[in-house]
Design a protein around this motif. Structure first.
Motif, PDB file in Angstrom:
ATOM      1  N   VAL A  72       0.334  29.807  -5.804  1.00 19.15           N
ATOM      2  CA  VAL A  72       1.772  30.051  -5.662  1.00 19.15           C
ATOM      3  C   VAL A  72       2.543  29.301  -6.742  1.00 19.15           C
ATOM      4  O   VAL A  72       3.492  29.832  -7.340  1.00 19.15           O
ATOM      5  CB  VAL A  72       2.262  29.620  -4.262  1.00 19.15           C
ATOM      6  CG1 VAL A  72       3.758  29.892  -4.117  1.00 19.15           C
ATOM      7  CG2 VAL A  72       1.490  30.342  -3.172  1.00 19.15           C
ATOM      8  N   TYR A  73       2.120  28.082  -7.017  1.00 19.04           N
ATOM      9  CA  TYR A  73       2.789  27.261  -8.020  1.00 19.04           C
ATOM     10  C   TYR A  73       2.735  27.923  -9.396  1.00 19.04           C
ATOM     11  O   TYR A  73       3.746  27.992 -10.110  1.00 19.04           O
ATOM     12  CB  TYR A  73       2.150  25.877  -8.073  1.00 19.04           C
ATOM     13  CG  TYR A  73       2.794  24.964  -9.097  1.00 19.04           C
ATOM     14  CD1 TYR A  73       3.889  24.176  -8.765  1.00 19.04           C
ATOM     15  CD2 TYR A  73       2.300  24.911 -10.401  1.00 19.04           C
ATOM     16  CE1 TYR A  73       4.484  23.353  -9.713  1.00 19.04           C
ATOM     17  CE2 TYR A  73       2.896  24.104 -11.352  1.00 19.04           C
ATOM     18  CZ  TYR A  73       3.986  23.334 -11.004  1.00 19.04           C
ATOM     19  OH  TYR A  73       4.580  22.534 -11.951  1.00 19.04           O
ATOM     20  N   LEU A  74       1.556  28.391  -9.794  1.00 16.37           N
ATOM     21  CA  LEU A  74       1.410  29.013 -11.112  1.00 16.37           C
ATOM     22  C   LEU A  74       2.273  30.264 -11.237  1.00 16.37           C
ATOM     23  O   LEU A  74       2.792  30.572 -12.320  1.00 16.37           O
ATOM     24  CB  LEU A  74      -0.057  29.356 -11.374  1.00 16.37           C
ATOM     25  CG  LEU A  74      -0.993  28.153 -11.557  1.00 16.37           C
ATOM     26  CD1 LEU A  74      -2.442  28.611 -11.647  1.00 16.37           C
ATOM     27  CD2 LEU A  74      -0.599  27.342 -12.795  1.00 16.37           C
ATOM     28  N   GLU A  75       2.453  30.975 -10.149  1.00 11.98           N
ATOM     29  CA  GLU A  75       3.241  32.209 -10.186  1.00 11.98           C
ATOM     30  C   GLU A  75       4.741  31.946 -10.097  1.00 11.98           C
ATOM     31  O   GLU A  75       5.537  32.651 -10.734  1.00 11.98           O
ATOM     32  CB  GLU A  75       2.821  33.121  -9.025  1.00 11.98           C
ATOM     33  CG  GLU A  75       1.388  33.609  -9.117  1.00 11.98           C
ATOM     34  CD  GLU A  75       0.947  34.335  -7.855  1.00 11.98           C
ATOM     35  OE1 GLU A  75       1.794  34.471  -6.921  1.00 11.98           O
ATOM     36  OE2 GLU A  75      -0.210  34.773  -7.785  1.00 11.98           O
ATOM     37  N   GLN A  76       5.130  30.941  -9.324  1.00 16.99           N
ATOM     38  CA  GLN A  76       6.547  30.774  -9.005  1.00 16.99           C
ATOM     39  C   GLN A  76       7.207  29.550  -9.653  1.00 16.99           C
ATOM     40  O   GLN A  76       8.433  29.532  -9.789  1.00 16.99           O
ATOM     41  CB  GLN A  76       6.711  30.641  -7.471  1.00 16.99           C
ATOM     42  CG  GLN A  76       6.186  31.809  -6.674  1.00 16.99           C
ATOM     43  CD  GLN A  76       7.151  32.981  -6.658  1.00 16.99           C
ATOM     44  OE1 GLN A  76       8.245  32.910  -7.208  1.00 16.99           O
ATOM     45  NE2 GLN A  76       6.751  34.068  -6.015  1.00 16.99           N
ATOM     46  N   CYS A  77       6.420  28.560 -10.042  1.00 16.52           N
ATOM     47  CA  CYS A  77       7.017  27.273 -10.413  1.00 16.52           C
ATOM     48  C   CYS A  77       6.651  26.773 -11.806  1.00 16.52           C
ATOM     49  O   CYS A  77       7.407  25.992 -12.393  1.00 16.52           O
ATOM     50  CB  CYS A  77       6.602  26.193  -9.405  1.00 16.52           C
ATOM     51  SG  CYS A  77       6.672  26.705  -7.674  1.00 16.52           S
ATOM     52  N   ALA A  78       5.490  27.180 -12.320  1.00 17.39           N
ATOM     53  CA  ALA A  78       4.966  26.586 -13.549  1.00 17.39           C
ATOM     54  C   ALA A  78       5.853  26.835 -14.756  1.00 17.39           C
ATOM     55  O   ALA A  78       5.886  26.015 -15.689  1.00 17.39           O
ATOM     56  CB  ALA A  78       3.554  27.114 -13.826  1.00 17.39           C
ATOM     57  N   HIS A  79       6.577  27.946 -14.790  1.00 14.81           N
ATOM     58  CA  HIS A  79       7.393  28.242 -15.964  1.00 14.81           C
ATOM     59  C   HIS A  79       8.527  27.231 -16.135  1.00 14.81           C
ATOM     60  O   HIS A  79       9.064  27.085 -17.234  1.00 14.81           O
ATOM     61  CB  HIS A  79       7.959  29.661 -15.882  1.00 14.81           C
ATOM     62  CG  HIS A  79       8.825  29.913 -14.693  1.00 14.81           C
ATOM     63  ND1 HIS A  79       8.310  30.030 -13.426  1.00 14.81           N
ATOM     64  CD2 HIS A  79      10.168  30.076 -14.578  1.00 14.81           C
ATOM     65  CE1 HIS A  79       9.297  30.260 -12.582  1.00 14.81           C
ATOM     66  NE2 HIS A  79      10.429  30.282 -13.238  1.00 14.81           N
ATOM     67  N   CYS A  80       8.886  26.530 -15.054  1.00 10.72           N
ATOM     68  CA  CYS A  80       9.915  25.474 -15.165  1.00 10.72           C
ATOM     69  C   CYS A  80       9.300  24.071 -15.143  1.00 10.72           C
ATOM     70  O   CYS A  80       9.722  23.193 -15.902  1.00 10.72           O
ATOM     71  CB  CYS A  80      10.920  25.580 -14.017  1.00 10.72           C
ATOM     72  SG  CYS A  80      12.039  27.001 -14.104  1.00 10.72           S
ATOM     73  N   ILE A 124      11.975  22.667  -1.136  1.00  7.61           N
ATOM     74  CA  ILE A 124      11.341  23.869  -1.697  1.00  7.61           C
ATOM     75  C   ILE A 124      11.801  25.104  -0.940  1.00  7.61           C
ATOM     76  O   ILE A 124      12.191  26.116  -1.542  1.00  7.61           O
ATOM     77  CB  ILE A 124       9.807  23.743  -1.638  1.00  7.61           C
ATOM     78  CG1 ILE A 124       9.321  22.633  -2.559  1.00  7.61           C
ATOM     79  CG2 ILE A 124       9.147  25.069  -2.017  1.00  7.61           C
ATOM     80  CD1 ILE A 124       7.844  22.326  -2.422  1.00  7.61           C
ATOM     81  N   TYR A 125      11.762  25.037   0.380  1.00 11.20           N
ATOM     82  CA  TYR A 125      12.109  26.205   1.184  1.00 11.20           C
ATOM     83  C   TYR A 125      13.588  26.555   1.042  1.00 11.20           C
ATOM     84  O   TYR A 125      13.952  27.732   1.010  1.00 11.20           O
ATOM     85  CB  TYR A 125      11.780  25.939   2.649  1.00 11.20           C
ATOM     86  CG  TYR A 125      11.959  27.155   3.534  1.00 11.20           C
ATOM     87  CD1 TYR A 125      11.014  28.180   3.511  1.00 11.20           C
ATOM     88  CD2 TYR A 125      13.066  27.287   4.373  1.00 11.20           C
ATOM     89  CE1 TYR A 125      11.180  29.310   4.306  1.00 11.20           C
ATOM     90  CE2 TYR A 125      13.231  28.413   5.165  1.00 11.20           C
ATOM     91  CZ  TYR A 125      12.288  29.425   5.128  1.00 11.20           C
ATOM     92  OH  TYR A 125      12.458  30.538   5.906  1.00 11.20           O
ATOM     93  N   ARG A 126      14.439  25.541   0.912  1.00 12.93           N
ATOM     94  CA  ARG A 126      15.879  25.761   0.876  1.00 12.93           C
ATOM     95  C   ARG A 126      16.364  26.239  -0.492  1.00 12.93           C
ATOM     96  O   ARG A 126      17.271  27.076  -0.578  1.00 12.93           O
ATOM     97  CB  ARG A 126      16.593  24.466   1.240  1.00 12.93           C
ATOM     98  CG  ARG A 126      18.103  24.567   1.363  1.00 12.93           C
ATOM     99  CD  ARG A 126      18.700  23.184   1.638  1.00 12.93           C
ATOM    100  NE  ARG A 126      18.130  22.610   2.848  1.00 12.93           N
ATOM    101  CZ  ARG A 126      18.602  22.819   4.070  1.00 12.93           C
ATOM    102  NH1 ARG A 126      19.639  23.599   4.242  1.00 12.93           N
ATOM    103  NH2 ARG A 126      18.031  22.252   5.121  1.00 12.93           N
ATOM    104  N   ASN A 132      15.997  32.256  -7.091  1.00 12.69           N
ATOM    105  CA  ASN A 132      15.505  33.143  -6.030  1.00 12.69           C
ATOM    106  C   ASN A 132      15.230  32.325  -4.773  1.00 12.69           C
ATOM    107  O   ASN A 132      14.167  32.428  -4.160  1.00 12.69           O
ATOM    108  CB  ASN A 132      14.243  33.877  -6.489  1.00 12.69           C
ATOM    109  CG  ASN A 132      13.900  35.049  -5.599  1.00 12.69           C
ATOM    110  OD1 ASN A 132      14.759  35.595  -4.895  1.00 12.69           O
ATOM    111  ND2 ASN A 132      12.641  35.464  -5.620  1.00 12.69           N
ATOM    112  N   ALA A 133      16.196  31.493  -4.402  1.00  8.27           N
ATOM    113  CA  ALA A 133      16.023  30.557  -3.292  1.00  8.27           C
ATOM    114  C   ALA A 133      15.747  31.279  -1.982  1.00  8.27           C
ATOM    115  O   ALA A 133      16.213  32.388  -1.740  1.00  8.27           O
ATOM    116  CB  ALA A 133      17.266  29.697  -3.146  1.00  8.27           C
ATOM    117  N   GLN A 134      14.949  30.632  -1.139  1.00  9.89           N
ATOM    118  CA  GLN A 134      14.599  31.089   0.204  1.00  9.89           C
ATOM    119  C   GLN A 134      13.859  32.426   0.190  1.00  9.89           C
ATOM    120  O   GLN A 134      13.949  33.212   1.124  1.00  9.89           O
ATOM    121  CB  GLN A 134      15.846  31.155   1.088  1.00  9.89           C
ATOM    122  CG  GLN A 134      16.508  29.797   1.271  1.00  9.89           C
ATOM    123  CD  GLN A 134      17.639  29.795   2.262  1.00  9.89           C
ATOM    124  OE1 GLN A 134      17.650  30.579   3.211  1.00  9.89           O
ATOM    125  NE2 GLN A 134      18.598  28.906   2.069  1.00  9.89           N
TER     126      GLN A 134
END
Length: 221
Positions: A72-80, A124-126, A132-134
């Protein structure tokens, strides 16, 4: 009879202020029913009530481990935040910083600074992913929490973070925070309705010299 624009504006303003005063008084009246808004349903309240407490109370049902979270991190978070949570560009680093808090250049990460694992889940959830929050499910959020805790050496890679375990995770800097000892910082009784709180004016703009003397019109108290 000719009435100047200035006179009409003064009259209109006075009428509006009187109207506001009447409306405010009427609003305070117990018998007035304006028919505005509707009572929130339990489902609507649940949509806003998404905080997770330090002891894990109110955590939504779900679970995830670091290996699931890595995907999930590599798909959603790694670019930042970088592929290894090292931070990318001006986005914050999410790992490391152990032992740096008392130095000249402290590195505040979930592993070095944050006192509760629940804060990580909650944030993270909030608020994530940025823009693209929540959009993440509870399972994805638990998995991401596990991954970030794992890269900070807080949990093992097979540790399952869930609604049942998140309140039991011991963070390295849990003892680095203290309650504010000032007597006015934590009032014993917090007023929540019909409060009569005394107000004291401690300064005026003119007295403390922040109102310009020249230009900008007359001084304002």
């Amino acid at each position: 009879m000719f009435v100047s624009v200035k006179t009409r504006l003064i009259a209109a303003t006075a009428g509006a202020l009187v109207g506001l005063g009447v409306a405010s008084a009427a609003w305070a009246g117990d018998g007035l029913k304006l028919g505005l808004g509707t009572e929130a349903t339990p489902e609507q309240v649940k949509g806003w009530d998404i905080d997770v407490r330090p002891d894990g109370k109110d955590a939504p049902v779900g679970q995830g481990d670091a290996m699931e979270g890595e995907q999930v991190y590599l798909e959603q978070c790694a670019h930042c935040h970088g592929e290894f949570a090292e931070g990318a560009g001006r986005y914050p680093v999410l790992m490391g910083g152990e032992g740096s808090l008392d130095g000249p250049s402290p590195v505040k990460t979930p592993g070095s600074y944050w006192p509760h694992a629940s804060t990580l889940y909650d944030y993270i959830y909030r608020a994530m992913p940025f823009g693209n929050a929540q959009s993440l499910t509870p399972d994805q959020t638990y998995a991401l929490t596990a991954f970030i805790l794992w890269v900070n050496n807080v949990v093992e890679d097979d540790f399952v973070v869930s609604n049942e375990t998140i309140g039991s995770i011991e963070m390295p800097n849990a003892d680095g925070f203290i309650e504010d000892p000032r007597p006015d910082a934590q009032p014993e009784v917090v007023c929540m309705k019909d409060c009569d709180v005394p107000t004291e004016i401690v300064g005026r703009a003119r007295a403390i010299g922040v109102t310009p003397e020249d230009g900008g019109g007359a001084a304002v108290d």
